[in-house]
Design an enzyme around this catalytic site. Structure first.
Site, PDB file in Angstrom:
ATOM      1  N   CYS A  85       0.849  -1.185  -0.089  1.00  0.00           N
ATOM      2  CA  CYS A  85       0.047  -0.076   0.248  1.00  0.00           C
ATOM      3  C   CYS A  85       0.867   1.321   0.034  1.00  0.00           C
ATOM      4  O   CYS A  85       1.540   1.353  -1.137  1.00  0.00           O
ATOM      5  CB  CYS A  85      -0.905   0.024   1.185  1.00  0.00           C
ATOM      6  SG  CYS A  85      -2.185   1.184   0.987  1.00  0.00           S
ATOM      7  N   HIS A 202      -3.633  -5.744   0.999  1.00  0.00           N
ATOM      8  CA  HIS A 202      -3.091  -6.043   2.183  1.00  0.00           C
ATOM      9  C   HIS A 202      -2.835  -7.429   2.579  1.00  0.00           C
ATOM     10  O   HIS A 202      -3.835  -7.880   3.472  1.00  0.00           O
ATOM     11  CB  HIS A 202      -3.499  -5.156   3.309  1.00  0.00           C
ATOM     12  CG  HIS A 202      -3.294  -3.715   3.149  1.00  0.00           C
ATOM     13  ND1 HIS A 202      -2.357  -3.183   4.161  1.00  0.00           N
ATOM     14  CD2 HIS A 202      -3.968  -2.747   2.528  1.00  0.00           C
ATOM     15  CE1 HIS A 202      -2.454  -1.742   3.674  1.00  0.00           C
ATOM     16  NE2 HIS A 202      -3.452  -1.583   2.839  1.00  0.00           N
ATOM     17  N   GLU A 204      -1.015  -8.861   4.811  1.00  0.00           N
ATOM     18  CA  GLU A 204      -0.845  -8.938   6.380  1.00  0.00           C
ATOM     19  C   GLU A 204      -2.298  -8.853   7.241  1.00  0.00           C
ATOM     20  O   GLU A 204      -2.532  -9.173   8.320  1.00  0.00           O
ATOM     21  CB  GLU A 204      -0.034  -7.831   7.242  1.00  0.00           C
ATOM     22  CG  GLU A 204      -0.621  -6.523   7.257  1.00  0.00           C
ATOM     23  CD  GLU A 204      -0.649  -5.719   6.030  1.00  0.00           C
ATOM     24  OE1 GLU A 204      -0.446  -6.394   4.706  1.00  0.00           O
ATOM     25  OE2 GLU A 204      -0.908  -4.400   6.012  1.00  0.00           O
TER      26      GLU A 204
END
Lengths: 225, 80
Positions: A85, A202, A204
């Site tokens: 990002c 994302h 994660e």
């Protein structure tokens, strides 16, 4: 595997990525942007967020910070670099990745889970995924509209440097499955040596069934290999 | 010595903000608009008396930080 997460003023996904890395058994350290040296790392992560409040251009100020010289040195000596990002935006501002991220096509901040397709699984970041596997990963950005010149666009195709493309649930890559206007539906790219990955989604955030899904896990297990 | 730097998007780069501004002006009744492109403006004051040197310095600032050369052009002008 040792990892370092670089933290800037305005980073806000740094703890998320640290949690993911630790869960996947990385020995992780947080590194403040004013540091002049990096701990020995196999992987450096530039996390998401709004470094310096997106002043000037997203990632522009962070891309010139003190620690970035060390990140560039590490990248050039083959260290793995992952920018997520805002981290992707920062990598383009440093020149480690070509291209840039413009304002989303519809001028709206987009925060939702989207489908992306694994376009190359012969890299250190994606070896645990299947080729053309469809993942559901969260995106949360205002400037994710990937743009680059035609020369780089050709290079991305020729050298298989596109990591992920936005697609629909069935894997169709079309304008309708493009959330932000990115050229060729590109959601993430590699540098030519494929030791640097920049991506808007994302991974994660997708490591635990309880809060989302586990579609991001294999990115980290690939890196562990 | 004071300079202005105007940063504009290159011709081929989409400018959704400019387009929204244009549409809004059309809605306000302005009917002869051809196009609007949105850009950035900087005023830079440098402690330098030699104009050539100063302009060279401003150029470096643009290329290093102020401008993303992939998508933007810039124009430097002396103010005073």
């Amino acid at each position: 595997m040792k990892s370092s997460v670089i933290v800037f003023p305005g980073s806000n996904c740094d703890r998320d990525i640290a949690t993911a890395l630790e869960k996947m058994q990385f020995k992780n350290q947080m590194v403040w942007h004013k540091e002049t040296s990096l701990p020995k790392s196999d992987l450096i992560v530039i996390p998401g967020g709004f470094s310096y409040g997106d002043y000037l251009r997203s990632g522009a100020i962070a891309g010139k910070s003190i620690i970035i010289d060390e990140v560039i040195k590490a990248a050039n000596s083959g260290c793995l670099i992952l920018g997520i990002c805002n981290g992707f935006q920062i990598l383009t501002e440093t020149g480690l990745l070509k291209g840039t991220l413009l304002r989303n096509r519809d001028l709206k901040f987009i925060n939702r889970d989207v489908n992306i397709k694994v376009m190359n699984n012969e890299t250190k970041f994606t070896s645990k995924y299947k080729l053309n596997e469809i993942l559901k990963i969260n995106i949360a950005h205002n400037e994710g509209n990937f743009f680059t010149d035609s020369k780089h666009r050709d290079q991305l195709k020729k050298e298989n440097l596109v990591a992920f493309k936005y697609c629909d649930e069935k894997g169709n890559i079309s304008e309708g499955s493009n959330p932000n206007g990115s050229i060729d539906n590109i959601a993430g790219i590699y540098n030519s040596k494929k030791n640097i990955l920049g991506m808007m989604p994302h991974p994660e955030r997708m490591i635990d069934q309880i809060i989302s899904n586990t579609d991001g896990v294999n990115l980290f297990t690939s890196l562990m290999n | 010595m004071k300079f202005s730097v105007i940063v504009t998007l290159k011709k081929d780069v989409l400018d959704p903000q400019g387009k929204v501004v244009l549409n809004t002006l059309v809605n306000l009744g302005i009917d002869n608009l051809k196009s609007i492109r949105q850009g950035k403006y900087f005023e830079i004051d440098v402690d330098e008396v030699d104009q050539v040197k100063a302009e060279k310095q401003i150029n470096q600032m643009c290329e290093k930080l102020l401008v993303n050369l992939i998508i933007e052009n810039y124009k430097i002008s002396k103010i005073k």
